[in-house]
Design an enzyme around this catalytic site. Structure first.
Site, PDB file in Angstrom:
ATOM      1  CD  GLU A  54      -2.749  -1.388   2.280  1.00  0.00           C
ATOM      2  OE1 GLU A  54      -4.307  -1.460   1.537  1.00  0.00           O
ATOM      3  OE2 GLU A  54      -2.466  -1.410   3.498  1.00  0.00           O
ATOM      4  CD  GLU A  82      -3.752  -6.727   2.413  1.00  0.00           C
ATOM      5  OE1 GLU A  82      -4.679  -6.399   3.163  1.00  0.00           O
ATOM      6  OE2 GLU A  82      -2.401  -6.522   2.863  1.00  0.00           O
TER       7      GLU A  82
END
Length: 1024
Positions: free
Chosen positions: A462, A538
């Site tokens: 991220e 994820e």
């Protein structure tokens, strides 16, 4: 005596911790873990090295609000008010400063590279002794495996160096600073540094020396690095172990390197060569390096299924054989490559059964010990996980060795996350931050590249997509072409990733975010020109009562070969233990330490609680990921193995046919299935049941012998099928007793023997029941349309920031929680053999009707109350959470017995792991102790429920506990719940799914929402 250049004032004036160009000063180059054995046999058997000395233990510690507050005298001697703390530890776990939990938002004002002037500082010191023999020859190093966030080091009052990157070792040469006898280390640790801007991971923000500290003695002429790589021919029958060894020190002609490969006590191959690397370019090769290649016939390959390991011993010695030192590592012969859109291990396409794992301990914060690491691995293996992503940083070095030995595939991830930046790639696209990012990636690779368990490198998490990512991707591909690289930032499919690795992409639903659309995983595969495998970095956000819809992902993974699995978010709840005024421990989350900013309970997304007790969702994951699949055709069971390399040499298939939980027939058959093979098992003629009920066939795969990761009797896979039953009708016996109806001004009362039922004519509810003189109800039996909100129902909504799209906000806005019943009808009729009560209620809020519930209660001569419920749902109200009944029973019994799905908690979109049987559990086990209280404990597919003197029959879902939905909704932490009087019973005809694709947007699939306009269910309630 401290020299001027070593003084604290001089060091502080440089402000190295606010300079992204300074990531270290005097730190040694990265390399694999060293032990510097002086005996090759000890290296081969991995015995403790006499040259490696732990400095873990009690250190002196003083805390200051800022580095400028540290007195200069601390460099020379301990401060009089210094405390004692254990190293490794986080100082916040010892009462200094507060841990801060935040997900995206930086815990400091965003102004890179600068950090707040109020920068909590921990000053550690240790006095230790050094033997003269370590100083006469060689080099003494100090190794800090992990310090958060940055630190300066002094030895005997002299400044040694500086390091940052909290998740990789900082190693320094102490040789010039030591003297024989007593020595003193001083370590000044800063909570915040410019490195903190690269460490914005979703976790607790803590500080201190939280990994091991050790001394290592190396000879003057030494092995400074070595890398092992395995290569194969096409059919993996022949392999080459390639070892590149680098030395440091005086390069002498007499120096030799021997690499020997061992399998247990057997030497498989060995080779010796002088230094002098292969020619690189027109200027030649490296004089201080040598590459040896050892041929191995028919190597036993490494995989997570069969983690075969060899041991490579690298010896530096003279020509006459005198050993200078030896280093060693485990070696797994395996090949990772991407071919034809598939991630292959040893030529076979992997199906990643993965989970994300933070390093977290409820008592010790981010300190990991071997026992906890092994516990995590055993639990993962026992629950059919084969892969782990080190989210979001390199882990403790021991973790990789354990994964090598027990067998787990590892995604090793660089300690880079800039989630709170706007835009996210503000730093990662800035060349001034390339050196800091480069250190975090290159040093990770240099430390961990010899581990066979590491099959994928990750550039971080991220952080958007910047030019720095592209540069580091190319560097890894250049120095280690043996592994793919993944990176999700910038849309999960940029040029900086070999694998499409989205997070929280859904199976069939596109999420068209601006700039970085998140396609459904099925659509992603079919994009023009796209031929990479897709592995979700994820998915299935396991926050609280979650993991609904997990089976849908696994159906897709098995249907589409290039959908090669993913990593569940995540492994362990990140709650921390606090103590109340009486010394009782309780589980804390964001904000409980006065920490601001904070993201509340968002730190608890685990499949296991912080103490590693499983959540019920873990069983669902285990079942969906199981390595054996089953198909039933007639009396033939087809067993398919999804193992790629393992033959079923330790499995029996146990089968049983049961009628309403009563066994009718059973048997056991040894499984003899090759990798990716099938076995047909013919069952004998099955007995026909003589009575009515549900007939189920259950198969379980049982391991009769213990393994390295499981005990004897471990169940690795299971499946159930409902079989056809003979039509059988059991007619109720005739009863000569007739219930008696009496009517008063306020109530209808029905009496039969020693039983009585009372319906309040003003409310229309069943208000009381008696058995003899004992009252059975503490509250009336009422409709229920709501649930104590799940984390998935709440989403990102909070008191100061309402998300109107969250389920709970929609329910609140529509008045579901505030709805009150307006009585439309309440009548009583005496039938030939029963009494019939008929009621109708309009459930309203602010004059608007949300639900109309019509019920009949038929009480017959056997004392059975048959309840029929018809519910109409307003077309303009949100889909309700449940359609059912609730009451508070006066009885508190120790055990609950039911015929239905269990034994663990299950919900309509998370029940594939549950089995139909007759279950019996303590009442306390019917409640799931989520740290943030919510709806919990449901059991679906129930045909019969026994509790105390009561029996319920029908087709329903129920939960039963000492806590009301109201209390669960109003309580912030589980330790604040109090057992209420009696027992709360919720019986649902219908219950909405729980969702779990993510926890910040509505994720309950349409098929698990209560979207119909009308519902009917029936329930029989009687007393035993």
């Amino acid at each position: 005596m401290t020299m001027i250049t070593d003084s604290l004032a001089v060091v502080l004036q440089r402000r190295d911790w606010e300079n992204p160009g300074v990531t270290q000063l005097n730190r040694l180059a990265a390399h694999p873990p060293f032990a510097s054995w002086r005996n090759s046999e000890e290296a081969r058997t991995d015995r403790p090295s006499q040259q490696l000395r732990s400095l873990n233990g009690e250190w002196r510690f003083a805390w200051f609000p800022a580095p400028e507050a540290v007195p200069e005298s601390w460099l020379e001697c301990d401060l009089p008010d210094a405390d004692t703390v254990v190293v490794p530890s986080n100082w916040q776990m010892h009462g200094y400063d507060a841990p801060i939990y935040t997900n995206v938002t930086y815990p400091i004002t965003v102004n890179p590279p600068f950090v707040p002037a109020e920068n909590p500082t921990g000053c550690y010191s240790l006095t230790f002794n050094i033997d003269e023999s370590w100083l006469q020859e060689g080099q003494t190093r100090i190794i800090f495996d992990g310090v958060n966030s940055a630190f300066h080091l002094w030895c005997n009052g002299r400044w040694v160096g500086y390091g940052q990157d909290s998740r990789l070792p900082s190693e320094f040469d102490l040789s010039a600073f030591l003297h024989a006898g007593e020595n003193r280390l001083a370590v000044m640790v800063l909570r915040w540094s410019d490195g903190s801007y690269l460490e914005d991971q979703d976790m607790w923000r803590m500080s201190g020396i939280f990994r091991d500290v050790s001394l290592l003695h190396k000879p003057t002429t030494q092995i400074s690095d070595f890398q092992v790589t395995t290569r194969f021919n096409d059919d993996f029958s022949r392999a080459v172990l390639e070892a590149e060894v680098q030395m440091y020190g005086e390069l002498r002609d007499e120096l030799r390197v021997t690499v020997s490969l061992w399998q247990g006590e057997t030497q498989v191959a060995s080779g010796t060569a002088p230094f002098g690397g292969e020619i690189i370019d027109e200027r030649g090769g490296y004089a201080d390096r040598v590459t040896l290649r050892l041929n191995v016939e028919n190597p036993e390959l490494w995989s997570a299924e069969i983690p075969n390991l060899y041991r490579a011993v690298v010896e530096l010695h003279t020509a006459d054989g005198t050993l200078i030192e030896a280093e060693a590592c485990d070696v797994g012969f395996r090949e990772v490559r991407i071919e034809n859109g598939l991630l292959l291990l040893n030529g076979k396409p992997l199906l990643i059964r993965g989970v994300n794992r933070h390093e977290h301990h409820p008592l010790h914060g981010q300190v990991m010990d071997e026992q906890t690491m092994v516990q995590d691995i055993l639990l993962m293996k026992q629950n059919n996980f084969n892969a782990v992503r080190c989210s979001h940083y390199p882990n403790h070095p021991l973790w990789y060795t354990l994964c090598d030995r027990y067998g787990l595939y590892v995604v090793d991830e660089a300690n880079i996350e800039t989630h709170g930046m706007v835009p996210m790639n503000r730093l990662t696209d800035d060349p001034r931050w390339l050196p800091a990012m480069s250190e975090r990636v290159t040093r990770m690779v240099q430390r961990d590249r010899n581990h066979p368990s590491v099959i994928i490198w990750s550039l971080g998490n991220e952080s958007g997509h910047g030019a720095n990512h592209d540069a580091l991707y190319r560097w890894i591909k250049s120095v280690d072409p043996s592994r793919p690289v993944q990176y999700e930032g910038g849309g999960a499919d940029t040029t900086a990733t070999d694998i499409i690795c989205p997070m929280y992409a859904r199976v069939d639903e596109d999420q068209p975010f601006p700039a970085v659309p998140k396609w459904s995983i099925k659509k992603w595969l079919s994009l023009p020109g796209e031929m990479r495998p897709l592995i979700l970095c994820e998915y299935a956000h396991a926050m609280g009562n979650s993991l609904g819809g997990f089976a849908k992902y696994w159906q897709a993974f098995r249907q589409y070969p290039r959908l090669q699995g993913g990593f569940v978010w995540d492994w362990v709840d990140q709650s921390l233990i606090k103590y109340d005024e009486n010394g009782n421990p309780w589980s804390a989350y964001g904000g409980d330490f006065g920490d601001t900013p904070n993201d509340r309970q968002f730190c608890m997304n685990g499949l296991v609680f912080a103490d590693r007790t499983p959540h019920p969702a873990l069983t669902e994951a285990k079942h969906q990921q199981q390595f054996f699949q089953f198909r039933l055709s007639g009396r033939t069971i087809e067993v398919t193995s999804e193992y790629l390399f393992r033959h079923s040499d330790n499995e029996f298939l146990h089968w049983m046919v049961a009628l309403d939980g009563k066994p009718l027939a059973s048997g056991e058959v040894p499984l003899d299935v090759g990798p990716q093979g099938k076995q047909l098992i013919e069952l004998p003629e099955l007995p026909q049941p003589e009575s009515a009920g549900q007939l189920w066939l259950t198969v379980r795969v049982v391991q009769p012998n213990a393994t390295a990761w499981s005990e004897a009797g471990h169940i690795s896979a299971w499946q159930q099928w409902r079989l056809a039953e003979n039509l059988s009708v059991t007619l109720p016996s005739a009863s000569h007793a007739i219930p008696q109806l009496t009517t008063s001004g306020t109530d209808f009362c029905i009496e039969l023997g020693n039983k009585r039922w009372q319906f309040n004519r003003q409310s229309g509810f069943l208000s009381q029941m008696w058995i003899g003189d004992e009252k059975q109800l503490l509250t009336p039996l009422r409709d229920q349309f709501t649930r104590a909100p799940l984390d998935n129902d709440i989403g990102v909504s909070e008191a100061t920031r309402i998300d109107p799209n969250a389920w709970v906000e929609r329910w609140k806005a529509a008045g579901h929680y505030q709805a009150e019943a307006a009585l439309l009808q309440c009548t009583a009729d005496t039938l030939a053999d029963a009494v019939l009560i008929t009621t109708a209620h309009a459930w309203q809020h602010q004059g608007k009707t949300l639900f109309i519930s019509r019920k009949t209660y038929r009480i017959d001569g056997h004392g059975e109350m048959v309840i029929n419920v018809d519910v109409a749902v307003a077309s303009d109200t949100p889909h309700p959470a449940r359609i059912g009944l609730t009451c508070q029973l006066a009885q508190v019994s120790e055990r609950v017995n039911w015929l239905g799905l269990g034994p663990q908690e299950n919900y309509p979109d998370r029940l594939t792991a549950a089995c139909f049987d007759r279950w019996d559990l303590p009442l306390s086990d019917m409640y799931t102790p989520y740290v943030f209280p919510s709806e919990n404990g449901l059991r679906c597919g129930t045909r019969e429920l026994n509790y105390g003197p009561h029996l319920w029959r029908g087709d329903f879902q129920f939960n039963i506990s000492r806590y009301s939905q109201q209390q669960l909704m109003e309580t912030s932490h589980r330790h604040l719940l109090h057992a209420e009087e009696g027992t709360w019973l919720n019986i649902d005809g219908f219950h909405m799914g729980i969702g779990g694709d993510d926890s910040w947007s509505p994720s309950v699939s349409a098929e698990f929402q209560l979207s119909a306009g009308r519902y009917h269910y029936q329930l029989v309630w009687c007393q035993k």
